[in-house]
Design a protein around this motif. Structure first.
Motif, PDB file in Angstrom:
ATOM      1  N   ARG A 211     -80.923  -6.028 -13.071  1.00 45.06           N
ATOM      2  CA  ARG A 211     -82.212  -6.308 -12.434  1.00 45.06           C
ATOM      3  C   ARG A 211     -82.975  -5.016 -12.142  1.00 45.06           C
ATOM      4  NH1 ARG A 211     -78.727  -9.679  -9.119  1.00 45.06           N
ATOM      5  NH2 ARG A 211     -78.679 -11.785 -10.016  1.00 45.06           N
ATOM      6  N   THR A 214     -84.471  -3.640 -15.548  1.00 44.02           N
ATOM      7  CA  THR A 214     -85.028  -4.654 -16.442  1.00 44.02           C
ATOM      8  C   THR A 214     -86.055  -4.080 -17.420  1.00 44.02           C
ATOM      9  OG1 THR A 214     -84.639  -6.503 -14.937  1.00 44.02           O
ATOM     10  CG2 THR A 214     -86.399  -6.769 -16.538  1.00 44.02           C
ATOM     11  N   ALA A 230     -83.565 -11.238 -17.088  1.00 48.96           N
ATOM     12  CA  ALA A 230     -83.236 -11.881 -15.812  1.00 48.96           C
ATOM     13  C   ALA A 230     -82.212 -12.990 -16.005  1.00 48.96           C
ATOM     14  CB  ALA A 230     -84.503 -12.432 -15.164  1.00 48.96           C
TER      15      ALA A 230
END
Length: 277
Positions: A211, A214, A230
């Protein structure tokens, strides 16, 4: 009752970013993993990346049975006070003679403090799982890998690699991404065992890393969209609860990383080593 000092590799801002991505501060994660191996521990924490923080001196370090270095979002070759303080503290740790263990950044700090080099990996980032880690002849004989098969996967996230080892260091494991997945060396009386992967990580923690990175993962071609990244992060997090058979097959997640005892085996072997010292 072993007494272990955990050395947090991140700055305060790095720790904040980890928590914001639904992860843990590295020192807290390490403490949890060490206590899972052995409950009767006395743990201390040092934050050498933080300015004006009080660090144990040589005499205080000698009261510990082991020193464990966490991962970090820093790059050692970028330098700066937050890196230099850690290198200097690692040299003090070597001078104490207390055995050290390093995960990822921890390995890199130990290597550079002892005279080796670390650079950005030209092959790119290794994230999620480090695949097909192979033990060398030295690795198969080393107590770090007692009970390990000759080939295994491990949870990992790193973009930097060891490119030159300190004098008399032994490579214990490697794979297609780096010739140094694990190494052991000594500076004076101070023994250092380090791995480029993260035995202390859960799948939830690697999901938090995904995360945080990303945008970079999309840019580097790991995923086509941030939504796909995600989804992969959420799938990785599910493996802490076993995940589905289909997801395990698609992501190639096997018992060597699903079983917490197997993931922690290297740390457990180090714990046994310092307890017998």
């Amino acid at each position: 009752m072993p007494k272990i000092l955990i050395v947090e590799g991140n700055t305060a801002e790095g720790r904040r970013r980890a928590v914001a991505a639904r992860g843990r501060e590295a020192n807290l994660l390490y403490a949890e993993s060490l206590r899972r191996i052995r409950g009767d521990l006395t743990l201390g924490v040092a934050f050498p990346a933080d300015p004006d923080t009080a660090l144990p001196d040589l005499a205080a370090l000698k009261a510990y049975d082991g020193i464990a270095w966490t991962g970090s979002s820093l790059n050692v070759y970028n330098g700066g006070p937050e890196v230099e303080r850690q290198l200097e503290f690692c040299r003090t740790c070597f001078a104490s003679g207390v055995p050290q263990f390093g995960s990822c950044w921890g390995l890199q700090v130990g290597v550079v403090a002892a005279g080796g080099t670390v650079l950005k990996n030209p092959l790119g980032r290794e994230i999620g799982l480090a695949r097909k880690i192979l033990l060398t002849e030295s690795g198969r004989a080393h107590p770090l890998y007692e009970g390990r098969p000759s080939v295994f996967d491990a949870i990992a996230v790193h973009r930097d690699i060891v490119t030159a080892l300190p004098e008399n260091a032994r490579i214990l494991a490697y794979n297609s991404m780096t010739r140094v997945q694990a190494a052991a060396f000594q500076v004076g009386a101070g023994a250092f065992w380090g791995v480029q992967y993260h035995p202390e990580y859960t799948f939830g923690e690697i999901a938090a890393s995904m995360r945080r990175y990303t945008a970079g993962l999309v840019e580097e071609g790991f995923f086509q969209t941030e939504a796909a990244a995600a989804l992969a992060a959420d799938t990785f997090a599910s493996f802490d609860r076993g995940g589905t058979a289909g997801d395990r097959w698609v992501f190639g997640v096997d018992a060597d990383v699903l079983d917490p005892a197997e993931r922690l085996r290297d740390l457990a072997n180090w714990m046994r080593f310092i307890s017998e010292e």
